[in-house]
Design an enzyme around this catalytic site. Structure first.
Site: not given
Ligand code: IVH
Length: 692
Positions: A111, A113, A246, A332, A426, A444, A450
């Site tokens: 997914e 993030k 989730y 990341k 300055c 300054c 100024c």
């Molecule tokens: S699952 C226990 N899915 O990332 C698993 N988190 O460090 C719960 N986040 O606090 C998180 N996209 O705010 C999940 N597709 C995604 C996400 C996601 C962003 C954020 C979320 C969480 C942090 C995890």
């Protein structure tokens, strides 16, 4: 059920359905005009029949404009974070760890993030009952009122997943591996991310710039700031979006994560299209590669990819470490960065004399724009980077508006490269710079002479929240200054129509408007005059506090550091800054001139609140933190209106004046004894009605 009730329920269901198609599916079914007409019809029926009020009605999306306090709520399941990985090797490590631990075939759901602020939503019997921020992971703030305004979050779930036969919904049900699973659990939690789309973020910052309000650094800060606004109708205007990712609870609709998401999508939640079930590691890697590029075309910010084991049983078997699940991990994205050459460093002087170093760079492409300059913040940052002119430097945007230099490729540095030395004088007026102990910035000190400080002060003086003078922009002030027509703010009031009319790009009409506005500014209240002077550390709130406590410029000018510090919320730096300001002859002269000109130099006692006995016989406990008044001010108000302020709650307490973050013990006691809570707003309304 009465006819009216039936009508109301039907309208709500229809509007929910249209709303879902419009916001979640981006497939409008009817025109905005028709939608608004139906909504108005519902609103009228609800107004006429308040007994059918429902906080989840589509009419409630606009949010109330009564200030709310957020109470803290414990999460049923703690909100954990995810372990991070930064390269393919670490992703492969995760995959192999899972394979080894499970020792049976498994699937990984990939997914995006989403980079916003996380939210936990609780639904009971198909209705949103609570929305809570992450907080510290154990407990968060109840922000239900604000979340109700987010149109992609369903307030009432699609009952249609069972009854209605829209093409889309049929498809989802048919696609679902688990048909029975579509039944909505009686109670469940769903988590996701609240986001501010890039476009909304950019527009919001433009608006804030025009209003001279501080800008948000990135959409994440803007989203979390918005979610904490006290006024839900303001939140409604900010056009937040949300993706859910989730689902948690006892009777989930499927035994896989992807199945739950599919069901959630059928219930009406916005689920990302980018979710992909992968059976092998190379598939996972392909997903990562694809989205690393493609994410730049998304309307919202993402900062990585989340990998989750699909089977809920396998998730359970893998379990958790103290901080995060073993069945999921985040990858990341690398912040986008570019390598370029540092040509020079220039220094800008702000209105308070603060010096900002700016790096001038060889132009370079970065996330779709050409970057030529980067902020260097202060001398410590330059020192930390060990910057030399001609260095190859890395610039990053990282979701911030102004790019920054994050590193230097010192291996390719020219042997004779000149080290960047922070200036000592300055750049505008040549005065030696000062740096106060513990302060990051150089200043300054030549406030009165100024040029950028003088011009900056004038620009601040005329700004909307200060004296609100029309027609005097930065350019005009620059012209006035350069032509010797205005050397300080008092000179602005000495301008003649001819002076103005003869300026470039100015005519008689604009000149008249400026003069009229200057004249009108003589009525601006003292607190704003004080703010308008631009004394260091004296912002709007401090100016208000000083004005209400000391009441006049004369009293303020004769106050000592100790006297000033005895005022609630006035600390040492503010007090010293004020005393130093008034010690200068030039400033004394300026104030005398402004007084002669007719500006307000004291508060108008007429508009001061007068007492009443509306709180007579009432015993009031103050608890929490407040927005409009300090605790001392509230105590005074209670006394002015005949009430008594006490520290602890008892059965004799008439009510609690409750601010933000009221302690849970107090809250419980209040509930036990049935003592009512009044918000700051309600309290002010109560005493306001009884002013003389
Ligand atoms: S699952 C226990 N899915 O990332 C698993 N988190 O460090 C719960 N986040 O606090 C998180 N996209 O705010 C999940 N597709 C995604 C996400 C996601 C962003 C954020 C979320 C969480 C942090 C995890």
């Amino acid at each position: 059920m009465t006819n009216i009730e039936q009508q109301i329920l039907e309208l709500r269901e229809r509007l929910n359905h249209y709303n879902y198609h419009y916001y979640v599916l981006s497939q409008p079914l009817i025109s905005d005009f028709e939608f608004d007409k139906l909504l108005a019809e519902l609103q009228q029926l609800e107004n006429e029949n308040p007994q059918y009020f429902d906080p989840n009605s589509p009419t409630q999306r606009v949010g109330s404009d009564i200030n709310q306090n957020f109470t803290q709520v414990k999460h049923e399941y703690p909100m954990l974070s995810l372990g991070n990985t930064y390269n393919e090797g670490e992703v492969a490590d995760f995959y192999n760890r899972v394979a080894k631990a499970l020792n049976t075939p498994f699937e990984i759901v990939c997914e995006l993030k989403y980079d916003g602020t996380s939210i936990s939503l609780i639904y009971e019997k198909g209705e949103l009952v609570r929305a809570v921020t992450r907080g510290d992971g154990e407990k968060g703030d109840d922000v239900t009122g604000n979340v109700r305004t987010i149109r992609t979050i369903p307030l009432t779930l699609n009952k249609s997943t069972r009854q209605r036969t829209d093409e889309y919904e049929v498809r989802i049900i048919a696609d679902s591996p688990n048909h029975q699973g579509i039944e909505i659990p009686d109670k469940f939690e769903i988590r996701g991310e609240i986001l501010m789309p890039w476009k909304v973020f950019e527009d919001l910052n433009k608006e804030r710039e025009a209003q001279e309000e501080p800008l948000f650094a990135n959409p994440r800060n803007a989203a979390s700031g918005t979610l904490k606004l006290q006024n839900a109708s303001e939140v409604a205007k900010r056009k937040l979006d949300a993706y859910l990712y989730y689902m948690l609870g006892e009777n989930l609709p499927a035994d896989t994560h992807s199945g739950c998401l599919q069901a959630a999508s059928a219930y009406g939640f916005k689920i990302s299209d980018a979710v992909k079930v992968c059976k092998t590691l190379p598939e996972v890697m392909d997903y990562i590669k694809y989205w690393d590029k493609e994410r730049k075309n998304l309307p919202v910010a993402t900062d990585g990819i989340v990998l989750k084991v699909n089977s809920l049983t396998q998730q359970k078997n893998l379990g958790y470490t103290a901080k995060s699940p073993r069945w999921a991990i985040a990858y990341k994205f690398q912040a986008e960065r570019a390598l370029t050459t540092l040509q020079s460093v220039s220094y800008q002087v702000g209105r308070t004399g603060a010096i900002t170093p700016v790096a001038n760079l060889d132009p370079v492409q970065l996330s779709g724009t050409v970057v030529k300059r980067a902020s260097l913040h202060n001398a410590d940052i330059i020192e930390g980077l060990d910057l030399h002119i001609g260095d190859k430097v890395y610039v990053e945007k990282g979701g911030e508006i102004i790019p920054k230099i994050t590193g230097v490729e010192s291996s390719v540095r020219d042997l004779f490269a000149e080290k960047v030395q922070f200036i000592t004088h300055c750049p505008e007026c040549g005065t030696p710079l000062v740096r106060d102990e513990g302060e990051a910035a150089h200043y300054c000190p030549n406030e009165a002479h100024c040029p950028p400080q003088i011009k900056g002060k004038m620009v601040h003086f005329v700004s909307r929240k200060a004296m609100n003078i029309d027609g005097l922009g930065e350019e005009t002030i620059d012209l006035l200054y350069r032509n010797g027509l205005a050397r300080n703010i008092a000179d602005l009031y000495r301008l003649k129509l001819l002076d103005l009319a003869l300026l470039e790009r100015m005519g008689e009409k604009s000149g008249r408007r400026i003069l009229k506005s200057l004249e009108a500014s003589k009525q601006v209240p003292f607190a704003r005059v004080l703010f308008a002077l631009g004394i260091r550390y004296v912002g709007e709130t401090v100016a208000k506090r000083l004005s209400s406590k000391l009441k006049s410029m004369q009293a303020l000018m004769s106050a000592s550091v100790e006297e000033l510090m005895s005022i609630d919320e006035i600390g040492e730096s503010i007090a010293q800054s004020l005393v130093a300001y008034f010690a200068q002859d030039e400033n004394k002269q300026l104030i005398a001139d402004l007084q002669d000109i007719g500006l307000q130099m004291a508060i108008d006692e007429q508009t001061q609140p007068v007492g009443s006995d509306v709180l007579k016989g009432k015993t009031i406990v103050i608890s929490g933190t407040f927005v409009q008044h300090s605790r001392d001010e509230l105590k005074n108000l209670i006394e002015q209106h005949g009430g008594k302020n006490t520290g602890s709650i008892s059965k004799n307490t008439s009510f609690i004046l409750a601010g933000d973050n009221m302690g849970p013990a107090k809250l419980e006691k209040a509930t036990q004894l049935g003592v009512p809570l009044l918000s700051e707003q309600e309290f002010l309304a109560l005493i306001e009605q009884n002013h003389g």
